[in-house]
Design a protein around this motif. Structure first.
Motif, PDB file in Angstrom:
ATOM      1  N   TYR A 205      51.497  61.674   3.733  1.00 49.68           N
ATOM      2  CA  TYR A 205      51.126  60.872   2.557  1.00 49.68           C
ATOM      3  C   TYR A 205      50.254  61.695   1.609  1.00 49.68           C
ATOM      4  CZ  TYR A 205      49.306  57.135  -0.361  1.00 49.68           C
ATOM      5  OH  TYR A 205      48.967  56.355  -1.442  1.00 49.68           O
ATOM      6  N   LEU A 206      49.263  62.382   2.162  1.00 56.72           N
ATOM      7  CA  LEU A 206      48.375  63.192   1.323  1.00 56.72           C
ATOM      8  C   LEU A 206      49.126  64.344   0.671  1.00 56.72           C
ATOM      9  CD1 LEU A 206      45.121  63.345   3.499  1.00 56.72           C
ATOM     10  CD2 LEU A 206      45.627  61.851   1.553  1.00 56.72           C
ATOM     11  N   ARG A 207      50.043  64.959   1.403  1.00 55.94           N
ATOM     12  CA  ARG A 207      50.843  66.058   0.824  1.00 55.94           C
ATOM     13  C   ARG A 207      51.645  65.560  -0.365  1.00 55.94           C
ATOM     14  NH1 ARG A 207      52.114  70.861   2.826  1.00 55.94           N
ATOM     15  NH2 ARG A 207      54.201  70.655   1.923  1.00 55.94           N
ATOM     16  N   SER A 208      52.283  64.410  -0.195  1.00 56.13           N
ATOM     17  CA  SER A 208      53.086  63.846  -1.278  1.00 56.13           C
ATOM     18  C   SER A 208      52.220  63.525  -2.488  1.00 56.13           C
ATOM     19  CB  SER A 208      53.808  62.597  -0.782  1.00 56.13           C
ATOM     20  OG  SER A 208      54.521  61.968  -1.820  1.00 56.13           O
ATOM     21  N   TYR A 209      51.018  62.990  -2.229  1.00 57.04           N
ATOM     22  CA  TYR A 209      50.118  62.624  -3.323  1.00 57.04           C
ATOM     23  C   TYR A 209      49.662  63.860  -4.098  1.00 57.04           C
ATOM     24  CZ  TYR A 209      45.804  61.145  -5.648  1.00 57.04           C
ATOM     25  OH  TYR A 209      44.820  60.940  -6.577  1.00 57.04           O
ATOM     26  N   PHE A 210      49.163  64.868  -3.378  1.00 57.60           N
ATOM     27  CA  PHE A 210      48.631  66.052  -4.056  1.00 57.60           C
ATOM     28  C   PHE A 210      49.734  66.890  -4.710  1.00 57.60           C
ATOM     29  CE2 PHE A 210      44.928  65.446  -1.107  1.00 57.60           C
ATOM     30  CZ  PHE A 210      43.989  65.227  -2.105  1.00 57.60           C
ATOM     31  N   LEU A 211      50.926  66.903  -4.115  1.00 55.86           N
ATOM     32  CA  LEU A 211      52.027  67.655  -4.729  1.00 55.86           C
ATOM     33  C   LEU A 211      52.511  67.005  -6.017  1.00 55.86           C
ATOM     34  CD1 LEU A 211      54.135  68.713  -1.607  1.00 55.86           C
ATOM     35  CD2 LEU A 211      52.832  70.209  -3.141  1.00 55.86           C
ATOM     36  N   SER A 212      52.222  65.712  -6.192  1.00 54.70           N
ATOM     37  CA  SER A 212      52.589  65.036  -7.442  1.00 54.70           C
ATOM     38  C   SER A 212      51.656  65.429  -8.591  1.00 54.70           C
ATOM     39  CB  SER A 212      52.559  63.514  -7.252  1.00 54.70           C
ATOM     40  OG  SER A 212      51.234  63.055  -7.037  1.00 54.70           O
ATOM     41  N   ILE A 213      50.543  66.090  -8.264  1.00 52.47           N
ATOM     42  CA  ILE A 213      49.597  66.557  -9.274  1.00 52.47           C
ATOM     43  C   ILE A 213      50.024  67.947  -9.738  1.00 52.47           C
ATOM     44  CG2 ILE A 213      47.168  67.148  -9.712  1.00 52.47           C
ATOM     45  CD1 ILE A 213      46.414  65.112  -7.560  1.00 52.47           C
ATOM     46  N   PRO A 214      50.037  68.231 -11.019  1.00 47.71           N
ATOM     47  CA  PRO A 214      50.496  69.547 -11.516  1.00 47.71           C
ATOM     48  C   PRO A 214      49.759  70.697 -10.850  1.00 47.71           C
ATOM     49  CG  PRO A 214      50.187  68.014 -13.341  1.00 47.71           C
ATOM     50  CD  PRO A 214      49.662  67.330 -12.121  1.00 47.71           C
ATOM     51  N   ILE A 215      50.467  71.794 -10.607  1.00 45.55           N
ATOM     52  CA  ILE A 215      49.895  72.959  -9.947  1.00 45.55           C
ATOM     53  C   ILE A 215      48.748  73.564 -10.751  1.00 45.55           C
ATOM     54  CG2 ILE A 215      51.626  74.467 -10.992  1.00 45.55           C
ATOM     55  CD1 ILE A 215      49.907  74.891  -7.549  1.00 45.55           C
ATOM     56  N   GLU A 216      48.830  73.463 -12.084  1.00 47.36           N
ATOM     57  CA  GLU A 216      47.755  74.001 -12.931  1.00 47.36           C
ATOM     58  C   GLU A 216      46.429  73.291 -12.659  1.00 47.36           C
ATOM     59  OE1 GLU A 216      50.664  73.000 -14.020  1.00 47.36           O
ATOM     60  OE2 GLU A 216      51.621  74.911 -14.549  1.00 47.36           O
ATOM     61  N   GLU A 217      46.503  71.984 -12.403  1.00 52.10           N
ATOM     62  CA  GLU A 217      45.301  71.225 -12.092  1.00 52.10           C
ATOM     63  C   GLU A 217      44.782  71.567 -10.708  1.00 52.10           C
ATOM     64  OE1 GLU A 217      43.954  66.530 -11.623  1.00 52.10           O
ATOM     65  OE2 GLU A 217      45.724  67.032 -12.823  1.00 52.10           O
ATOM     66  N   ARG A 218      45.686  71.758  -9.750  1.00 53.27           N
ATOM     67  CA  ARG A 218      45.273  72.079  -8.386  1.00 53.27           C
ATOM     68  C   ARG A 218      44.674  73.480  -8.287  1.00 53.27           C
ATOM     69  NH1 ARG A 218      49.944  72.251  -5.375  1.00 53.27           N
ATOM     70  NH2 ARG A 218      51.396  71.398  -6.912  1.00 53.27           N
ATOM     71  N   LYS A 219      45.108  74.385  -9.144  1.00 53.11           N
ATOM     72  CA  LYS A 219      44.573  75.747  -9.124  1.00 53.11           C
ATOM     73  C   LYS A 219      43.123  75.818  -9.582  1.00 53.11           C
ATOM     74  CE  LYS A 219      48.800  78.514  -9.701  1.00 53.11           C
ATOM     75  NZ  LYS A 219      49.534  79.430 -10.624  1.00 53.11           N
ATOM     76  N   LYS A 220      42.668  74.805 -10.293  1.00 52.20           N
ATOM     77  CA  LYS A 220      41.291  74.793 -10.792  1.00 52.20           C
ATOM     78  C   LYS A 220      40.286  74.345  -9.731  1.00 52.20           C
ATOM     79  CE  LYS A 220      42.692  73.983 -15.589  1.00 52.20           C
ATOM     80  NZ  LYS A 220      42.632  73.066 -16.752  1.00 52.20           N
ATOM     81  N   VAL A 221      40.789  73.833  -8.613  1.00 54.12           N
ATOM     82  CA  VAL A 221      39.903  73.415  -7.526  1.00 54.12           C
ATOM     83  C   VAL A 221      39.412  74.662  -6.794  1.00 54.12           C
ATOM     84  CG1 VAL A 221      39.706  72.093  -5.403  1.00 54.12           C
ATOM     85  CG2 VAL A 221      41.120  71.226  -7.284  1.00 54.12           C
ATOM     86  N   LEU A 222      38.089  74.824  -6.694  1.00 54.40           N
ATOM     87  CA  LEU A 222      37.508  76.033  -6.109  1.00 54.40           C
ATOM     88  C   LEU A 222      37.010  75.829  -4.680  1.00 54.40           C
ATOM     89  CD1 LEU A 222      35.450  77.331  -9.175  1.00 54.40           C
ATOM     90  CD2 LEU A 222      37.794  77.897  -8.510  1.00 54.40           C
ATOM     91  N   MET A 223      36.596  74.607  -4.341  1.00 55.39           N
ATOM     92  CA  MET A 223      36.032  74.399  -3.011  1.00 55.39           C
ATOM     93  C   MET A 223      36.136  72.930  -2.620  1.00 55.39           C
ATOM     94  SD  MET A 223      32.413  75.943  -1.692  1.00 55.39           S
ATOM     95  CE  MET A 223      32.060  76.142   0.054  1.00 55.39           C
ATOM     96  N   ILE A 224      36.424  72.692  -1.330  1.00 50.96           N
ATOM     97  CA  ILE A 224      36.580  71.332  -0.819  1.00 50.96           C
ATOM     98  C   ILE A 224      35.820  71.216   0.494  1.00 50.96           C
ATOM     99  CG2 ILE A 224      38.210  69.559  -0.069  1.00 50.96           C
ATOM    100  CD1 ILE A 224      40.368  71.020  -1.692  1.00 50.96           C
ATOM    101  N   ALA A 225      34.991  70.178   0.602  1.00 53.20           N
ATOM    102  CA  ALA A 225      34.236  69.910   1.830  1.00 53.20           C
ATOM    103  C   ALA A 225      34.875  68.743   2.571  1.00 53.20           C
ATOM    104  CB  ALA A 225      32.780  69.601   1.506  1.00 53.20           C
ATOM    105  N   THR A 226      35.084  68.904   3.874  1.00 56.23           N
ATOM    106  CA  THR A 226      35.684  67.850   4.697  1.00 56.23           C
ATOM    107  C   THR A 226      35.002  67.818   6.058  1.00 56.23           C
ATOM    108  OG1 THR A 226      37.360  69.178   5.855  1.00 56.23           O
ATOM    109  CG2 THR A 226      37.887  68.432   3.616  1.00 56.23           C
ATOM    110  N   ASP A 227      35.442  66.900   6.904  1.00 55.30           N
ATOM    111  CA  ASP A 227      35.036  66.939   8.303  1.00 55.30           C
ATOM    112  C   ASP A 227      36.025  67.817   9.065  1.00 55.30           C
ATOM    113  OD1 ASP A 227      37.331  65.423   8.521  1.00 55.30           O
ATOM    114  OD2 ASP A 227      36.289  63.538   8.906  1.00 55.30           O
TER     115      ASP A 227
END
Length: 482
Positions: A205-227
């Motif tokens: 589900y998460l893969r489908s959601y994030f892949l629907s977001i343009p790659i140009e927008e995803r490339k601007k993400v520099l860091m992600i914090a998770t558990d």
């Protein structure tokens, strides 16, 4: 019911008082009266005719076709219900034969609840402790009406992904179609507001959601914090090409706390077996059961008076069970003497605290390797398991030491500017998850996902404001236009 009419009629002192109470412009009111009807305050009002131009052809020579009595619920009075009896004029255009109502200051189009009531309902629903039922009771409307007001004025959309993100899930909504009980939140670390809330944390589900977001927008993400959820790592590596993955300090410490508590429970069960046929607790069992919280305190922890918790010089108090005077330092020593595994686990717990307190991004890799060796050589199953966790996540743990921002604050005592380092962490996310759970518990659960998501985003986004005019769903809009 009084009769209304007379365009040249002057307003009395009482009528002006009512106008002031309802914040109405006297120049636009032809007549207004007030009376009680079985406990409800009734306000009869008639506007002055303004003969608005035809919305279709623009003709200004329109005529009055008739009047329609509209009953509008108002929230001005809190102790009992208030209803406006508004005689709405309907105009007719002699050119195109179009008919239409005059504009009124009381309510939005196609609604029977005053604009003030709508405003008050939406304002109160900003609080996560409020429910549709409590707000509805306060303003003398039904819970269904309160929910309908929210649905037609609040429509939260996804925001652009920020450079620094926090991900986490909370047990807050059971989505039957997706077979999911977890809500997944994407938080902007800088603005501290959620970008979006999703009904599932499952990988596909998460893969489908994030892949629907343009790659140009995803490339601007520099860091992600998770558990330490492995599926998050797989998604970040495959979908966010430039993002570093950080495992939050809180979640690492939380996982170790579970392991240390497992050691305590295992030993507690062993000492209880010494008296299998007796209801009398052993002293060891009592210490591990009653004072388990001491195991998770840091060496520099303080009490309510600001004194060190484990100071041997602190005042001692009588413990009836152990029949002696003790302070928390003495209790700590008694717990450590119960079993060598407890002493080792306690020391390793403090070693992890020292690791986070005394290292930087440059020194963390080598220090983490030493820490892993210490856990692996402890001969305690729970600690050895945790060493594998550290080894599996060591790259992400080291990334948590990266400084993402410098914070400048003025010290209120000295007046000097203090500069501190800010690292990406999920601490704020825990607060947001608590709010989501409160929204769910206060209302005894939601069944409508869109409404739950909208409500959560509306509450968590301080910058969020409701739409001034109702948002009419597509199907209802098509029916309305007919």
């Amino acid at each position: 019911m009084i009769a209304l009419g007379g365009s040249s009629m002057s307003l009395s002192f009482d009528q002006h008082a009512i106008l002031e109470l309802f914040n109405l412009d006297p120049s636009k009111i032809e007549d207004i009266q007030f009376h009680n009807d079985f406990g409800s305050a009734i306000v009869d009002v008639l506007l002055r005719p303004d003969y608005p131009a035809c919305p279709d052809c623009g003709n200004t020579k329109v005529v009055i076709k008739g009047y329609q009595l509209k009953k509008i619920k108002h929230s001005l009075l809190s102790d009992h219900s208030c209803i406006l009896h508004y005689r709405a004029r309907r105009y007719r255009c002699p050119v195109c034969q179009r008919t239409y109502y005059e504009d009124n200051p009381f309510c939005f189009k196609s609604q029977k609840i005053s604009a003030l009531t709508v405003h008050n309902v939406l304002r109160d629903l900003k609080s996560h402790t409020e429910t549709f039922s409590t707000v509805a009771k306060r303003y003398h409307i039904s819970a269904t009406s309160a929910a309908s007001i929210f649905d037609t004025h609040v429509q939260e959309s996804r925001r652009i992904l920020p450079e620094l993100m926090c991900w986490d899930e909370a047990y807050a909504f059971h989505h039957i179609d997706l077979n999911s009980k977890y809500v997944f939140t994407i938080l902007d670390f800088i603005s501290q507001e959620p970008c979006d809330i999703l009904p599932s944390r499952k990988k596909e589900y998460l893969r489908s959601y994030f892949l629907s977001i343009p790659i140009e927008e995803r490339k601007k993400v520099l860091m992600i914090a998770t558990d330490m959820y492995a599926e998050y790592r797989a998604i970040i590596r495959s979908i966010f090409p430039k993002a570093l993955h950080s495992v939050d300090h809180y979640h690492v410490s939380q996982e170790l706390s579970r392991k240390v508590d497992s050691v305590r429970i295992r030993i507690m069960k062993d000492v209880k077996k010494t008296l299998p046929n007796s209801n009398i607790q052993t002293d060891e069992y009592y210490l591990l059961k009653k004072f388990n919280w001491l195991i998770f305190k840091r060496p520099d922890s303080t009490d309510k008076k600001g004194r060190l918790l484990f100071d041997s010089n602190n005042e001692k108090k009588m413990n009836r069970k152990l029949n002696r005077y003790l302070n928390f330092y003495d209790i700590q020593q008694l717990i450590l003497d119960i079993h060598p595994d407890l002493k080792t686990a306690w020391q390793l717990k403090d070693d992890l605290v020292d690791f986070y307190d005394n290292n930087t991004y440059e020194t963390a890799p080598e220090a983490l390797k030493e820490l892993i060796r210490a856990f692996a050589s402890s001969d305690i199953k729970e600690m050895i398991d945790f060493s594998r966790t550290l080894r599996n996540w060591q790259y992400e743990i080291v990334n948590s030491f990266i400084i993402v921002k410098k914070i400048h604050k003025v010290d209120k005592d000295t007046g000097q500017v203090v500069v501190s380092d800010l690292k990406l962490n999920n601490g704020l996310m825990e607060n947001r998850n608590s709010i989501l759970k409160t929204i769910k518990k206060s209302s005894n659960g939601y069944t409508n996902w869109d409404r739950f998501r909208n409500r959560c985003l509306y509450v968590l986004r301080k910058s969020s404001v409701p739409s001034l005019n109702p948002i009419i769903p597509k199907k209802r809009k098509e029916k309305y236009m007919k």
